[in-house]
Design an enzyme around this catalytic site. Structure first.
Site, mmCIF file in Angstrom:
data_model
loop_
_atom_site.group_PDB
_atom_site.id
_atom_site.type_symbol
_atom_site.label_atom_id
_atom_site.label_comp_id
_atom_site.label_asym_id
_atom_site.label_seq_id
_atom_site.Cartn_x
_atom_site.Cartn_y
_atom_site.Cartn_z
ATOM 1 N N TYR A 50 0.855 -1.192 0.000
ATOM 2 C CA TYR A 50 0.000 0.000 0.000
ATOM 3 C C TYR A 50 0.887 1.236 0.000
ATOM 4 O O TYR A 50 1.851 1.311 0.764
ATOM 5 C CB TYR A 50 -0.895 0.033 1.242
ATOM 6 N N GLU A 52 -0.464 4.887 -0.495
ATOM 7 C CA GLU A 52 -1.249 6.106 -0.740
ATOM 8 C C GLU A 52 -0.360 7.338 -0.632
ATOM 9 O O GLU A 52 0.428 7.462 0.311
ATOM 10 C CB GLU A 52 -2.376 6.252 0.297
ATOM 11 N N ASP A 197 -6.910 13.271 -25.345
ATOM 12 C CA ASP A 197 -7.040 11.877 -24.889
ATOM 13 C C ASP A 197 -6.441 11.007 -25.988
ATOM 14 O O ASP A 197 -7.089 10.708 -26.986
ATOM 15 C CB ASP A 197 -8.513 11.551 -24.647
ATOM 16 N N THR A 224 -4.248 5.624 -22.016
ATOM 17 C CA THR A 224 -4.076 4.310 -21.406
ATOM 18 C C THR A 224 -2.647 3.880 -21.736
ATOM 19 O O THR A 224 -2.005 4.462 -22.615
ATOM 20 C CB THR A 224 -5.055 3.273 -21.974
ATOM 21 N N LYS A 227 -2.440 0.106 -25.072
ATOM 22 C CA LYS A 227 -2.853 -0.033 -26.481
ATOM 23 C C LYS A 227 -1.591 0.008 -27.359
ATOM 24 O O LYS A 227 -0.749 -0.884 -27.249
ATOM 25 C CB LYS A 227 -3.876 1.045 -26.827
ATOM 26 N N ARG A 233 -2.251 -2.927 -18.524
ATOM 27 C CA ARG A 233 -3.512 -2.181 -18.460
ATOM 28 C C ARG A 233 -3.351 -1.084 -17.427
ATOM 29 O O ARG A 233 -3.021 -1.363 -16.261
ATOM 30 C CB ARG A 233 -4.663 -3.081 -18.041
HETATM 31 N N1 DSN Z 1 -12.264 0.156 -24.998
HETATM 32 C C1 DSN Z 1 -11.314 1.048 -25.614
HETATM 33 C C2 DSN Z 1 -11.199 0.809 -27.079
HETATM 34 O O1 DSN Z 1 -11.373 -0.326 -27.473
HETATM 35 O O2 DSN Z 1 -10.943 1.723 -27.828
HETATM 36 C C3 DSN Z 1 -11.575 2.462 -25.334
HETATM 37 O O3 DSN Z 1 -11.825 2.634 -23.991
#
Ligand code: DSN
Length: 417
Positions: A50, A52, A197, A224, A227, A233
């Site tokens: 932990y 925080e 974003d 994120t 990707k 993730r």
């Molecule tokens: N679920 C993601 C995507 O597939 O683009 C976006 O949040």
């Protein structure tokens, strides 16, 4: 004791998923494969801790290693995206976006963002989200879905009419590159903060094949990490230079929205950032774009309607209504032969999101496996074959065999650098 010895049920389902990933061709543009090093970090003992707070300012003891870890992760993230400040704690993209809204806006403030059906994201004000209950979202669109050009005149008009506090550039189903300078120009005219974003194209930005919004004058970038960036993730917030924004965003992430950071994920993010700083990663993202172009060529030859007229990034959005199958049917037909795509709403769709007119696909995962331009062109041919001949057992068998050959030829790699 190994997982399989202790909990056979879960061990078995994980092995089955591993097999599925090996045997299928993954074309969902938001998915990818991480390296063994990222996986190891993600499964490390930091999951026990932990912490925080932030480095040097934690609420629990025993932080000498978490502080080192998080500091390295932040420094690498800043280097990768040319930012002054980074927050590596968001659990994923949606909480990262929510943290920015809560840090910089008051309830009822206005956010100008891309329409979901034109490629925007749920967290950019879809009525089904909590953010949409708290903030007043206004949406801009593409000028023409045949070219994918955004309607900057409409954007300016909406900005002057609604005086947004925040303007978002970013998307989850859009195949072109926005003109970030135009966004900044319009935001300056109305005194709005700018947020990009970049969840889908963060890897392309990191690898230098797409423009970096922070270098084009954007205040904030969220993404994120799993990707095109090819990490675990997770989420990430980058702040170009405004320290007040950075402090407010830190407070919004913790204690505003989250509790203890997931330090094991932060370890894996740090490893992925190092990978993304390598010259190999630059080659990887170049190949991602070339492979998407190779697929575009095939779809063009077969007169398949592409939203945006083609692609300038890693993804393609096909309007498949002319094949006489819905997006859901297409997704299922392709899955039955081992090709994984996702159904997706398209601009002006007359069908519902649960069974829309489009499918979305992309090349990040196949490129990680080593697929070449001609392999990707062949995969596009296989997709067209299935869409042109739905439920034809001979075609299905032919495609299934080829999918199996290709996935055997290109096993999921364990290292990239
Ligand atoms: N679920 C993601 C995507 O597939 O683009 C976006 O949040």
């Amino acid at each position: 004791m190994s997982l399989n010895q202790q909990d056979r049920e879960i061990g078995t389902v994980i092995s089955a998923e591993e097999k599925r990933q090996q045997e299928h061709l993954e074309l969902i543009p938001s998915e990818n494969y991480v390296s063994q090093a990222v996986k190891e970090a993600n499964a490390s003992v930091f999951t026990n801790k932990y912490s925080e707070g932030y480095p040097g300012k934690r609420y629990y003891g025993g932080q000498e290693h978490t502080d080192v870890l998080e500091t390295i992760a932040m420094e690498r993230a800043c280097r990768l995206f040319n930012a002054q400040f980074a927050n590596v704690q968001p659990h994923s993209g949606a909480p990262a976006n929510l943290a920015v809204y809560h840090a910089l806006l008051k309830q009822g403030d206005t956010i100008l963002a891309m329409d979901l059906s034109h490629g925007g994201h749920l967290t950019h004000g879809s009525p089904v989200t909590i953010a949409a209950q708290e903030f007043n979202f206004v949406h801009y669109k593409m000028k023409d879905s045949a070219t994918g050009e955004l309607d900057y005149e409409e954007l300016r008009m909406l900005a002057h009419e609604h005086k947004p506090n925040l303007i978002i550039a970013g998307f989850s189903a859009y195949t072109r590159e926005p003109d970030y300078k135009k966004f900044v120009e319009i935001a300056k005219e109305v005194g709005a903060i700018t947020m990009a974003d970049m969840a889908h194209v963060a890897g392309l930005i990191a690898g230098g094949v797409h423009a970096n919004p922070l270098e084009r004058g954007f205040d904030i970038m969220t993404t994120t990490t799993h990707k095109t960036l090819r990490g675990p993730r997770g989420g990430l917030i980058l702040i170009a230079e405004n320290e007040t924004y950075a402090k407010k965003i830190n407070a919004a992430v913790f204690p505003g929205l989250q509790g203890g950071p997931h330090m094991h994920t932060i370890a894996a993010k740090a490893v992925a950032f190092k990978e993304a700083l390598s010259s190999h990663f630059k080659e990887y993202v170049r190949a991602v774009l070339q492979n998407a172009k190779a697929m575009e060529e095939v779809f063009k030859t077969h007169n398949v309607t592409m939203i945006g007229g083609g692609t300038s990034n890693h993804m393609l959005l096909l309007d498949i209504s002319s094949f006489g199958v819905s997006g859901k049917e297409a997704q299922q037909l392709l899955e039955s032969v081992g090709i994984i795509v996702n159904m997706n709403i398209i601009a002006g769709d007359t069908r519902k999101p649960s069974d829309p007119s489009g499918i979305r696909l992309g090349t990040p995962a196949l490129t990680t496996r080593g697929f070449s331009k001609s392999d990707c062109a062949e995969v596009a041919e296989l997709i067209v074959d299935i869409l042109k001949h739905p439920h034809d057992p001979l075609i299905e068998e032919k495609v299934r065999v080829r999918v199996s050959e290709l996935s055997t030829k290109y096993p999921i790699p364990e290292t990239f650098v």
